[in-house]
Write an enzyme that holds these catalytic residues in place. Sequence first.
Site, mmCIF file in Angstrom:
data_model
loop_
_atom_site.group_PDB
_atom_site.id
_atom_site.type_symbol
_atom_site.label_atom_id
_atom_site.label_comp_id
_atom_site.label_asym_id
_atom_site.label_seq_id
_atom_site.Cartn_x
_atom_site.Cartn_y
_atom_site.Cartn_z
ATOM 1 N N SER A 57 6.713 18.132 -7.718
ATOM 2 C CA SER A 57 7.232 18.264 -6.357
ATOM 3 C C SER A 57 8.634 17.683 -6.324
ATOM 4 O O SER A 57 8.875 16.609 -6.873
ATOM 5 C CB SER A 57 6.351 17.528 -5.349
ATOM 6 O OG SER A 57 5.121 18.189 -5.185
ATOM 7 N N GLU A 91 21.165 18.170 7.163
ATOM 8 C CA GLU A 91 20.759 19.293 7.999
ATOM 9 C C GLU A 91 19.238 19.448 8.091
ATOM 10 O O GLU A 91 18.751 20.154 8.940
ATOM 11 C CB GLU A 91 21.381 20.588 7.464
ATOM 12 C CG GLU A 91 22.899 20.594 7.487
ATOM 13 C CD GLU A 91 23.555 19.787 6.362
ATOM 14 O OE1 GLU A 91 24.772 19.576 6.444
ATOM 15 O OE2 GLU A 91 22.860 19.370 5.413
ATOM 16 N N SER A 92 18.459 18.850 7.209
ATOM 17 C CA SER A 92 16.996 18.814 7.233
ATOM 18 C C SER A 92 16.441 18.585 5.834
ATOM 19 O O SER A 92 16.519 17.486 5.324
ATOM 20 C CB SER A 92 16.378 20.044 7.888
ATOM 21 O OG SER A 92 15.010 19.774 8.165
ATOM 22 N N HIS A 110 7.395 22.882 -4.637
ATOM 23 C CA HIS A 110 6.125 22.376 -5.163
ATOM 24 C C HIS A 110 5.645 23.395 -6.191
ATOM 25 O O HIS A 110 5.655 24.599 -5.917
ATOM 26 C CB HIS A 110 5.091 22.211 -4.049
ATOM 27 C CG HIS A 110 5.551 21.305 -2.956
ATOM 28 N ND1 HIS A 110 5.645 19.936 -3.105
ATOM 29 C CD2 HIS A 110 5.975 21.577 -1.704
ATOM 30 C CE1 HIS A 110 6.095 19.406 -1.980
ATOM 31 N NE2 HIS A 110 6.306 20.376 -1.116
ATOM 32 N N CYS A 117 19.307 22.649 10.141
ATOM 33 C CA CYS A 117 19.713 22.587 11.540
ATOM 34 C C CYS A 117 21.233 22.664 11.564
ATOM 35 O O CYS A 117 21.895 22.003 10.771
ATOM 36 C CB CYS A 117 19.257 21.283 12.181
ATOM 37 S SG CYS A 117 17.473 21.113 12.239
#
Length: 142
Positions: A73, A80-81, A86, A101
């Site tokens: 992972s 921005e986020s 995974h 975002c």
Amino acid sequence: MAVQQNVKKGGREAGGDLIVGKHVYGNLYGVDEEKLWDEELLKDIVVEAARVANMNLVDIKTWKFTGFHGGVSVIALVLESHISIHTWPDYGYATVDVYTCGANSDPWKAFNYIVLKLKPRYYIVHYADRSSIPGYTESEKR
């Protein structure tokens, strides 16, 4: 939609701020098992994906889970986020999630870069508009 008439370029609407949220996520099938076990390769791919998508990397973490059903992972926090991968190497399978975002970053570029580097036999991709005014990011493209 009537409220969209009040939207101005630059992320403002009459009466408050507008959140521009773009979420691209998908499943990659038939990926080389060695790539899916390679923690450093996956980390490098995510770092470069953030760069090509005009995202600002804050931190990145990786984890390797051994054994059958194990995998890697990778989660990158960007201003921005986030971006995440995974993997399930025994199945040649990976999931990719890119959420941004703001109007200046492009999650499609990050997702496509990851696909280009992992070279799945095929993949399925989804898009969700996570903006505070539904449909804003789609109408912005027209």
